[in-house]
Enzyme design. Structure first.
Site, PDB file in Angstrom:
ATOM      1  CG  ASP A  89      -1.951   1.023   1.302  1.00  0.00           C
ATOM      2  OD1 ASP A  89      -2.382   1.470   0.226  1.00  0.00           O
ATOM      3  OD2 ASP A  89      -2.368   1.389   2.421  1.00  0.00           O
TER       4      ASP A  89
ATOM      5  N   GLY B  58      -6.814   8.044   8.188  1.00  0.00           N
ATOM      6  CA  GLY B  58      -6.841   8.339   9.623  1.00  0.00           C
ATOM      7  C   GLY B  58      -8.257   8.508  10.153  1.00  0.00           C
TER       8      GLY B  58
HETATM    9 ZN   LIG Z   1      -4.267   5.161   1.224  1.00  0.00          ZN
END
Ligand SMILES: [Zn+2]
Length: 276
Positions: free
Chosen positions: A80, A175
């Site tokens: 990722d 987040g």
């Molecule tokens: Zn991402």
């Protein structure tokens, strides 16, 4: 089988589902995600960000997944937010079946060039590549302004790079969200109407179930969940320690963390397959 994202995502749009991609951090989160995949019998993507690889070492996470995997259902091991060709190559060498190259901070031509470089390395080896166009908010970005992915740019980008999937900017952020995010579901629809390349949604932790279902319906094929799993692990760890205050053996209190990760992952898998 352990396959590339290209194969895992092939039937998503037609089938009305998305494959969740879970960011793992340790043995316990790998165990939790694999148990969730086995229990639900649905494909998952297990992925790591470069920060995790710097923490534990590039060969470690794919080795854990490969030695614990029992053969069903299909999964992939994915990098990722790879930042350069080097880390993509290192992950391929370590047994990853898919890599993301994130050139979204570059200008359009720079992003195309970098992404194409990774595609040229990965495709001859049968490895899938995810690119990113537009900006996704949150900690992995330096700019504060979120730029939605333009339809015409997405068309040109997939044509010039040959990527197997494309992460798009439609208002999500990495987040924890402050306030309710606005997701441009119509932009997903517009892009999906023009390109067959599977589309990827980053920053899904904290979106409502309704928004996630709407995004899948609009044409999203892969959805990344990182924060939600980290929160589940940490909650389970705290519970495990609270329930066994005298314990000093991690094997006594960590099973609670595995359980919380598994439960969170199962919920997400069922959500992503709700209309399948
Ligand atoms: Zn991402």
């Amino acid at each position: 089988m352990i396959v590339g994202n290209k194969i895992l995502l092939e039937n998503t749009r037609r089938g009305g589902y998305a494959v969740p991609a879970f960011n793992v951090d340790n043995l316990e989160s790998v165990l939790g995600v694999l148990h969730a995949a086995e229990n639900t019998d649905r494909p998952v993507i297990i992925q790591t960000i470069p920060r995790t690889l710097r923490y534990g070492g590039i060969p470690v996470y794919s080795a854990m997944v490969r030695s614990l995997y029992k053969g069903n259902p299909d999964i992939s091991i994915h990098l990722d937010h790879g930042g350069d060709v080097g880390i993509c190559k290192a992950c391929i060498d370590a047994g990853y079946t898919s890599v993301m190259i994130d050139g979204s901070a570059l200008d359009f031509d720079g992003n195309v060039g970098l992404t194409k470089q990774v595609v040229d390395v990965a495709h001859p080896l049968g490895i899938s590549v995810e690119g990113e166009l537009g900006t996704i908010g949150g900690k992995e970005e330096t700019q504060s302004e979120i730029k939605y992915t333009e339809v015409s740019e997405a068309e040109e980008f997939v044509l010039r790079t040959g990527v197997d999937s494309l992460a798009i900017g439609v208002g999500t952020a990495h987040g924890v969200y402050k306030g309710v995010p606005h997701i441009a579901v119509d932009r997903i629809e517009e892009i999906a109407a023009k390109i067959n390349t599977p589309l990827v949604l980053h920053g899904a932790s904290g979106l409502s179930d309704e928004v996630i279902i709407a995004c899948i319906k609009a044409g999203i094929s892969k959805i990344n969940f990182a924060t939600q799993l980290r929160q589940a692990f940490t909650q389970g760890l705290k519970e495990g320690i609270a329930e066994n205050p005298e314990a000093f053996d991690p094997k006594v209190y960590l099973p609670k963390a595995i359980q919380r990760v598994r439960e969170a992952a199962e919920k997400i898998i069922l959500l992503c397959n709700k209309n399948a």
